[in-house]
Design a protein around this motif. Structure first.
Motif, PDB file in Angstrom:
ATOM      1  N   ARG A 127       0.846  -1.199   0.000  1.00  0.00           N
ATOM      2  CA  ARG A 127       0.000   0.000   0.000  1.00  0.00           C
ATOM      3  C   ARG A 127       0.883   1.252   0.000  1.00  0.00           C
ATOM      4  O   ARG A 127       1.965   1.247   0.616  1.00  0.00           O
ATOM      5  N   PRO A 128       0.414   2.327  -0.651  1.00  0.00           N
ATOM      6  CA  PRO A 128       1.151   3.588  -0.587  1.00  0.00           C
ATOM      7  C   PRO A 128       1.122   4.104   0.852  1.00  0.00           C
ATOM      8  O   PRO A 128       0.091   3.960   1.536  1.00  0.00           O
ATOM      9  N   ALA A 129       2.228   4.689   1.297  1.00  0.00           N
ATOM     10  CA  ALA A 129       2.268   5.156   2.689  1.00  0.00           C
ATOM     11  C   ALA A 129       3.488   6.020   2.931  1.00  0.00           C
ATOM     12  O   ALA A 129       4.433   6.012   2.158  1.00  0.00           O
ATOM     13  N   TYR A 130       3.429   6.759   4.046  1.00  0.00           N
ATOM     14  CA  TYR A 130       4.680   7.304   4.605  1.00  0.00           C
ATOM     15  C   TYR A 130       4.936   6.554   5.899  1.00  0.00           C
ATOM     16  O   TYR A 130       4.005   6.066   6.560  1.00  0.00           O
ATOM     17  N   VAL A 131       6.202   6.425   6.239  1.00  0.00           N
ATOM     18  CA  VAL A 131       6.585   5.803   7.512  1.00  0.00           C
ATOM     19  C   VAL A 131       7.612   6.713   8.177  1.00  0.00           C
ATOM     20  O   VAL A 131       8.626   7.064   7.565  1.00  0.00           O
ATOM     21  N   GLY A 169      15.434   4.746  14.871  1.00  0.00           N
ATOM     22  CA  GLY A 169      15.363   3.419  14.278  1.00  0.00           C
ATOM     23  C   GLY A 169      14.026   2.723  14.451  1.00  0.00           C
ATOM     24  O   GLY A 169      13.817   1.636  13.915  1.00  0.00           O
ATOM     25  N   ARG A 170      13.129   3.321  15.207  1.00  0.00           N
ATOM     26  CA  ARG A 170      11.822   2.695  15.451  1.00  0.00           C
ATOM     27  C   ARG A 170      10.737   3.435  14.677  1.00  0.00           C
ATOM     28  O   ARG A 170      10.801   4.660  14.522  1.00  0.00           O
ATOM     29  N   VAL A 171       9.710   2.703  14.267  1.00  0.00           N
ATOM     30  CA  VAL A 171       8.584   3.338  13.581  1.00  0.00           C
ATOM     31  C   VAL A 171       7.747   4.081  14.617  1.00  0.00           C
ATOM     32  O   VAL A 171       7.359   3.506  15.640  1.00  0.00           O
ATOM     33  N   THR A 172       7.498   5.370  14.356  1.00  0.00           N
ATOM     34  CA  THR A 172       6.660   6.127  15.292  1.00  0.00           C
ATOM     35  C   THR A 172       5.325   6.525  14.679  1.00  0.00           C
ATOM     36  O   THR A 172       4.386   6.841  15.388  1.00  0.00           O
ATOM     37  N   PRO A 227       3.974   1.205  14.414  1.00  0.00           N
ATOM     38  CA  PRO A 227       4.649   1.523  15.668  1.00  0.00           C
ATOM     39  C   PRO A 227       4.527   0.365  16.661  1.00  0.00           C
ATOM     40  O   PRO A 227       3.499  -0.323  16.701  1.00  0.00           O
ATOM     41  N   GLY A 228       5.578   0.126  17.418  1.00  0.00           N
ATOM     42  CA  GLY A 228       5.512  -0.840  18.514  1.00  0.00           C
ATOM     43  C   GLY A 228       5.702  -2.293  18.142  1.00  0.00           C
ATOM     44  O   GLY A 228       5.471  -3.173  18.965  1.00  0.00           O
ATOM     45  N   THR A 229       6.138  -2.586  16.938  1.00  0.00           N
ATOM     46  CA  THR A 229       6.336  -3.991  16.569  1.00  0.00           C
ATOM     47  C   THR A 229       7.663  -4.501  17.140  1.00  0.00           C
ATOM     48  O   THR A 229       8.580  -3.726  17.386  1.00  0.00           O
ATOM     49  N   PRO A 230       7.763  -5.830  17.357  1.00  0.00           N
ATOM     50  CA  PRO A 230       8.943  -6.353  18.055  1.00  0.00           C
ATOM     51  C   PRO A 230      10.245  -6.321  17.251  1.00  0.00           C
ATOM     52  O   PRO A 230      11.318  -6.341  17.828  1.00  0.00           O
TER      53      PRO A 230
END
Ligand code: ZN
Length: 362
Positions: free
Chosen positions: A14-18, A23-26, A321-324
């Motif tokens: 899917r199109p997205a911004y991350v 180093g962590r996805v917020t 966010p918050g994945t291991p």
């Protein structure tokens, strides 16, 4: 760091911004809507879960010359194949160093976990545990008891240090051996795996009873065999480059159509370096050689998603966010992410968000 482009994960492309911090996805959202006010470094690319190499024999990394020609049984078959002679003739310290170098390569390529079939009994498992020390990669180790007939004490000791037991094949191991080892794995709450239908077709009852948690290869399995494996809910790890060396090829298209739980691995480190990206590229290309094409989406799932599900950690296959497990950024055109990731990823296009990881071990 802000990545504008797309995500490819357990929920598909899917199109997205991350947005990454340290180093962590917020934050994740629709492209062009990130509210960083231009403060974050911005790149275009694809964000994916870190891949898993789902079948390795890292001990084979002690081999540094071209393996001799010959049937696969003479090369890697127990108990006296070429690789077992090499392992027996190499010191523990050299084996650990070779495995550590192979692990370092996987880390550089972004691999976050590996499912290894480690030979040489308890000591073999301990060597890989030593090699893994301080390495930011999760090793899931299938040990292999050495004594036949099975010695219950040895099986118990292997299961104390390993995550499961991985056998050569139903052809190499008698029914009573397979049954007692599978029972011991169940009792210990650990996994049982074996190679199957690699050089010749084996009847499914030989490898589905007792039911394994993981099968490897199935290059000679018929479509009916594959359907039986699917119906049992057993996952299959494929190693297309290793199979191709011996003129074999798994029917990837049939596996995709049947909805088989398919994982991808690089097999014996004496044949190929443990590069999951090379394996993906070869899987995509070689499936077209036989006019049995597998989709890029299916292959991407086999490296990025299915193994995490198999490990019981589907959240690791999600970019959120918050994945291991930290996801990876690949600097590739984001329009058709599965195709790009499968056919074009190399170490050079991987971007590390945030602080550089510690230097890979030497
Ligand atoms: Zn194998």
């Amino acid at each position: 760091m802000l990545v504008e482009g797309s995500i490819l994960d357990i929920d598909g492309p899917r199109p997205a911004y991350v947005l990454f911090r340290h180093g962590r996805v917020t934050d994740v959202g629709a492209p062009g809507t990130a509210s960083t006010r231009g403060r974050a470094r911005k790149i275009h690319g694809i964000v994916i879960p870190s891949p898993v190499n789902s079948h390795t024999h890292l001990g084979d990394a002690v081999s540094v010359r071209e393996p001799p020609a010959g049937p696969v049984a003479d090369l890697v078959g127990p108990p006296r194949g070429y690789k077992f002679q090499l392992l027996a003739g190499t010191s523990r310290i050299d084996k650990v160093a070779a495995m550590r170098a192979a692990l370092a390569r996987m880390v550089r390529e972004g691999v976050a976990a590996a499912l290894d079939f480690r030979e040489e009994g308890v000591v073999g498992v301990e060597m890989l545990r030593t090699a893994l020390r301080g390495v930011p990669l999760r090793g899931f180790i299938f040990g292999r008891p050495t004594r036949r007939p099975v010695d219950a004490g040895e099986v118990e000791r292997v299961l104390e240090v390993a995550d499961g037991i991985g056998l050569s094949s139903a052809r190499d191991e008698e029914g009573p051996t397979r049954r007692s080892i599978a029972r011991a794995c169940r009792a210990a709450g650990k996994r049982f795996g074996l190679h199957a239908s690699e050089a010749v077709r084996e009847p499914t009852e030989n490898y589905l009873d007792p039911r394994p948690d993981l099968l490897v290869h199935l290059t000679k399995a018929t479509v009916d065999d594959l359907a039986a494996v699917r119906d049992e809910g057993v996952a299959v790890a494929l190693c297309p480059r290793s199979n191709a060396l011996f003129g074999r090829q798994a029917d990837l298209r049939a596996m995709e159509r049947l909805g088989l739980r398919t994982l991808l691995g690089t097999d014996n480190a004496m044949f190929h370096p443990p590069s999951i990206w090379s394996e993906l590229q070869f899987a995509y290309t070689s499936s077209r050689l036989l006019d049995r094409p597998a989709s890029a989406a299916f292959l991407a799932r086999a490296a990025l998603v299915e193994p995490w599900v198999w490990l019981g950690e589907p959240d690791a296959a999600r970019v959120a966010p918050g994945t291991p497990i930290r996801p990876l950024i690949v600097r590739l055109p984001p329009e058709d992410p599965a195709y790009q990731v499968v056919t074009r990823t190399t170490e050079q296009v991987i971007v590390r968000p945030g602080p550089r990881p510690r230097r890979p071990p030497r």
